[in-house]
Design a protein around this motif. Structure first.
Motif, PDB file in Angstrom:
ATOM      1  N   GLY A   1       0.815  -1.209   0.000  1.00 56.50           N
ATOM      2  CA  GLY A   1       0.000   0.000   0.000  1.00 56.50           C
ATOM      3  C   GLY A   1       0.849   1.258   0.000  1.00 56.50           C
ATOM      4  N   LEU A   2       2.037   1.185  -0.590  1.00 58.33           N
ATOM      5  CA  LEU A   2       2.951   2.325  -0.579  1.00 58.33           C
ATOM      6  C   LEU A   2       3.271   2.761  -2.001  1.00 58.33           C
ATOM      7  N   ASP A   3       3.656   4.018  -2.117  1.00 61.24           N
ATOM      8  CA  ASP A   3       4.159   4.513  -3.394  1.00 61.24           C
ATOM      9  C   ASP A   3       5.629   4.107  -3.515  1.00 61.24           C
ATOM     10  N   SER A   4       6.069   3.875  -4.745  1.00 51.04           N
ATOM     11  CA  SER A   4       7.445   3.410  -4.921  1.00 51.04           C
ATOM     12  C   SER A   4       8.458   4.392  -4.337  1.00 51.04           C
ATOM     13  N   SER A   5       8.130   5.671  -4.302  1.00 48.07           N
ATOM     14  CA  SER A   5       9.071   6.659  -3.764  1.00 48.07           C
ATOM     15  C   SER A   5       9.277   6.506  -2.259  1.00 48.07           C
ATOM     16  N   GLU A   6       8.414   5.732  -1.605  1.00 50.32           N
ATOM     17  CA  GLU A   6       8.521   5.548  -0.154  1.00 50.32           C
ATOM     18  C   GLU A   6       9.247   4.247   0.211  1.00 50.32           C
ATOM     19  N   VAL A   7       9.716   3.532  -0.817  1.00 54.36           N
ATOM     20  CA  VAL A   7      10.267   2.188  -0.567  1.00 54.36           C
ATOM     21  C   VAL A   7      11.723   2.098  -1.026  1.00 54.36           C
ATOM     22  N   VAL A   8      12.519   1.378  -0.241  1.00 55.97           N
ATOM     23  CA  VAL A   8      13.911   1.106  -0.588  1.00 55.97           C
ATOM     24  C   VAL A   8      14.056  -0.385  -0.878  1.00 55.97           C
ATOM     25  N   MET A   9      14.750  -0.714  -1.951  1.00 60.89           N
ATOM     26  CA  MET A   9      15.065  -2.115  -2.264  1.00 60.89           C
ATOM     27  C   MET A   9      16.531  -2.351  -1.950  1.00 60.89           C
ATOM     28  N   ILE A  10      16.815  -3.449  -1.254  1.00 59.38           N
ATOM     29  CA  ILE A  10      18.204  -3.792  -0.919  1.00 59.38           C
ATOM     30  C   ILE A  10      18.550  -5.133  -1.561  1.00 59.38           C
ATOM     31  N   GLY A  11      19.600  -5.147  -2.381  1.00 61.35           N
ATOM     32  CA  GLY A  11      19.970  -6.402  -3.037  1.00 61.35           C
ATOM     33  C   GLY A  11      21.443  -6.464  -3.369  1.00 61.35           C
ATOM     34  N   ASP A  12      21.875  -7.656  -3.783  1.00 64.34           N
ATOM     35  CA  ASP A  12      23.288  -7.843  -4.159  1.00 64.34           C
ATOM     36  C   ASP A  12      23.455  -7.919  -5.677  1.00 64.34           C
ATOM     37  N   ASP A  13      22.345  -7.797  -6.424  1.00 70.04           N
ATOM     38  CA  ASP A  13      22.429  -7.827  -7.889  1.00 70.04           C
ATOM     39  C   ASP A  13      22.195  -6.418  -8.401  1.00 70.04           C
ATOM     40  N   ILE A  14      23.250  -5.820  -8.922  1.00 63.90           N
ATOM     41  CA  ILE A  14      23.155  -4.398  -9.283  1.00 63.90           C
ATOM     42  C   ILE A  14      22.149  -4.172 -10.403  1.00 63.90           C
ATOM     43  N   GLU A  15      21.982  -5.151 -11.276  1.00 61.12           N
ATOM     44  CA  GLU A  15      21.045  -4.967 -12.390  1.00 61.12           C
ATOM     45  C   GLU A  15      19.621  -5.339 -11.995  1.00 61.12           C
ATOM     46  N   SER A  16      19.455  -6.589 -11.501  1.00 61.25           N
ATOM     47  CA  SER A  16      18.098  -7.064 -11.204  1.00 61.25           C
ATOM     48  C   SER A  16      17.494  -6.347 -10.001  1.00 61.25           C
ATOM     49  N   ASP A  17      18.278  -6.167  -8.940  1.00 58.38           N
ATOM     50  CA  ASP A  17      17.750  -5.570  -7.710  1.00 58.38           C
ATOM     51  C   ASP A  17      17.773  -4.050  -7.770  1.00 58.38           C
ATOM     52  N   VAL A  18      18.975  -3.492  -7.926  1.00 58.19           N
ATOM     53  CA  VAL A  18      19.137  -2.041  -7.817  1.00 58.19           C
ATOM     54  C   VAL A  18      18.563  -1.347  -9.053  1.00 58.19           C
ATOM     55  N   GLY A  19      18.999  -1.795 -10.232  1.00 57.63           N
ATOM     56  CA  GLY A  19      18.518  -1.171 -11.461  1.00 57.63           C
ATOM     57  C   GLY A  19      17.017  -1.339 -11.627  1.00 57.63           C
ATOM     58  N   GLY A  20      16.522  -2.559 -11.358  1.00 59.39           N
ATOM     59  CA  GLY A  20      15.092  -2.832 -11.490  1.00 59.39           C
ATOM     60  C   GLY A  20      14.262  -1.970 -10.559  1.00 59.39           C
ATOM     61  N   ALA A  21      14.707  -1.843  -9.296  1.00 60.02           N
ATOM     62  CA  ALA A  21      13.965  -1.045  -8.310  1.00 60.02           C
ATOM     63  C   ALA A  21      13.960   0.425  -8.709  1.00 60.02           C
ATOM     64  N   GLN A  22      15.102   0.912  -9.166  1.00 56.41           N
ATOM     65  CA  GLN A  22      15.189   2.328  -9.541  1.00 56.41           C
ATOM     66  C   GLN A  22      14.274   2.650 -10.718  1.00 56.41           C
ATOM     67  N   LYS A  23      14.141   1.681 -11.643  1.00 60.17           N
ATOM     68  CA  LYS A  23      13.252   1.912 -12.793  1.00 60.17           C
ATOM     69  C   LYS A  23      11.805   2.094 -12.355  1.00 60.17           C
ATOM     70  N   CYS A  24      11.464   1.488 -11.185  1.00 60.19           N
ATOM     71  CA  CYS A  24      10.098   1.602 -10.651  1.00 60.19           C
ATOM     72  C   CYS A  24       9.927   2.851  -9.794  1.00 60.19           C
ATOM     73  N   GLY A  25      11.005   3.601  -9.574  1.00 62.61           N
ATOM     74  CA  GLY A  25      10.889   4.781  -8.721  1.00 62.61           C
ATOM     75  C   GLY A  25      11.300   4.537  -7.282  1.00 62.61           C
TER      76      GLY A  25
END
Lengths: 280, 280
Positions: free
Chosen positions: A205-229
């Motif tokens: 129930g949150l907007d993507s701007s309110e969420v942080v993704m933490i991962g060890d895969d720079i493309e799948s985790d970090v890049g993917g999360a950033q593309k969603c905001g």
């Protein structure tokens, strides 16, 4: 003091953090062993009232077995907080009325128990690991070459992950092999697909701007999360390799931290950055 | 009359044909069965005094065993007319003083018997077929990730080939998987590499403009030969698929023929085209 972390301060101040998505393998644990400090780090996030979701491309276990495995290691979590690709794939298949040939690990088959697999008209590739045999790859290939309107789905596009005995080829490698052979482009159900991240976001129930993704895969985790905001934090655990990941050509993490514990420390102290800047 | 063939007349008239390179699988034979007319077609070329070389990316058999297999089927040829990638790879390894980890078919190992395989510092991928196991792929991957200066070689970049029971994934698929995992670019020793074609050309003592290559792989055979200055003829046997190959976006064959017999007919009648044009 947090040594050695780098952070994009402006990104952290953009909006308050209300939820955290955590990758599992390489962030919480390596193989069957919890990464030091990660069990307590998850508890700290819960205590502070942040919403948590565990967002993984794990497809060697069913959602249920994956949750149980994490519990046995010492993590406190509920099955409905865990978001692997298989249940999302089932929804996609049902929506499109497709019958899959499943090139997946036997342990994840239970998540597909309600899906009709007769007369297959698409292929689904998961992390089958040692079950990626030439014979099974070739069966999938031949089906795709025979179909008039072939569809290839993949449960992630990861290159490799870290197991206790070393790095292991991930599902992306075998998907790429089938793409090369058939000339098809696989549709990803799993990270880094934005539609995959959308489900846990909606569930929080949150907007993507309110969420942080933490991962060890720079493309799948970090890049993917950033593309969603979302903000994307890279940990230096799991498959992280400094020479490849620290200065990635396309993805700039909002923070790079040594491990989950430091990432959580950063999240919980982010409000103080604000006062720090105000004071200056 | 030759029905259904297409030919680029100007290319055929460019210079007289003195030699022919023939792909093996899909041109001479499918699996263990000679393609109708191909045994006689090879004999016709010989009778007319054309130099012949058999240029293949076959790496499931040693050079010797491959020659013997073709003889048993009924083809007349000598081992020194057959050019598979393994002997060329051995020369490359010796020249660079590299010790390979061999991800190849057990039956081709004998071609590598004089190569030191201790303390490997590169990986060589051949068409290992059912010997492409996850474990072997992962061992090659781990070695490449550990090496300071990793080198990946592949004995061809084919997508698939036709066996008696259907299409089969070729070496290019597994090479692509390792490239994806490691971020490396494999060096091809085999078709369509120009340096690979150069060896049989030199052996024939002919200029590339005097030689025609006949194959069923529009990229490896036809495209590769054309890059070297040879004329490239595509046969509609073997892995040929009209919807993919007849109007390829990048490669325009100098002729497309139904089979080797028709290709040979075309070559042997090409001089008559000239008189045809002169008469007009």
């Amino acid at each position: 003091m947090l040594p050695n972390y780098t952070v994009n301060i402006m990104a952290w101040l953009r909006s308050p953090i209300k939820g955290v998505m955590l990758d599992i393998s390489g962030v919480l644990k390596n193989g069957n062993v919890a990464i030091p400090g990660s069990i307590e780090a998850v508890q700290r996030l819960r205590k502070c009232g942040l919403k948590l979701r565990f967002v993984t491309n794990e497809t060697q276990l069913s959602r249920h077995d994956l949750t149980e495995k994490l519990r046995r290691i010492g993590f406190q979590l509920h099955e409905n907080e865990v978001f692997p690709p298989a249940p999302a794939m089932v929804e996609t298949l049902k929506g499109l009325r497709l019958n899959p040939m499943l090139l997946v690990h036997p342990k994840v088959l239970i998540d597909f128990k309600d899906v009709d697999q007769s007369n297959p008209n698409c292929v689904v590739v998961g992390d089958a690991a040692e079950h990626f045999t030439y014979e099974r790859m070739n069966s999938a290939f031949r089906l795709l070459m025979e179909l008039k309107n072939p569809k290839l789905f993949t449960l992630g596009r990861g290159r490799y992950y870290l197991e206790e005995d070393g790095l292991c080829l991930d599902v992306g490698c075998f998907t790429t092999a089938l793409e090369f052979a058939t000339g098809l482009k696989a549709e990803v159900v799993g990270k880094p697909s934005s539609s995959f991240f959308a489900t846990p976001l909606k569930d929080m129930g949150l907007d993507s701007s309110e969420v942080v993704m933490i991962g060890d895969d720079i493309e799948s985790d970090v890049g993917g999360a950033q593309k969603c905001g979302m903000r994307g934090v890279l940990v230096r655990t799991g498959k992280f390799r400094p020479e490849r990941d620290e200065n990635h050509p396309n993805v700039k993490p909002d923070a790079v931290v040594n491990d989950l514990a430091q990432g959580v420390e950063l999240i919980l102290s982010s409000e103080s950055f604000k006062s720090l800047i105000k004071h200056e």
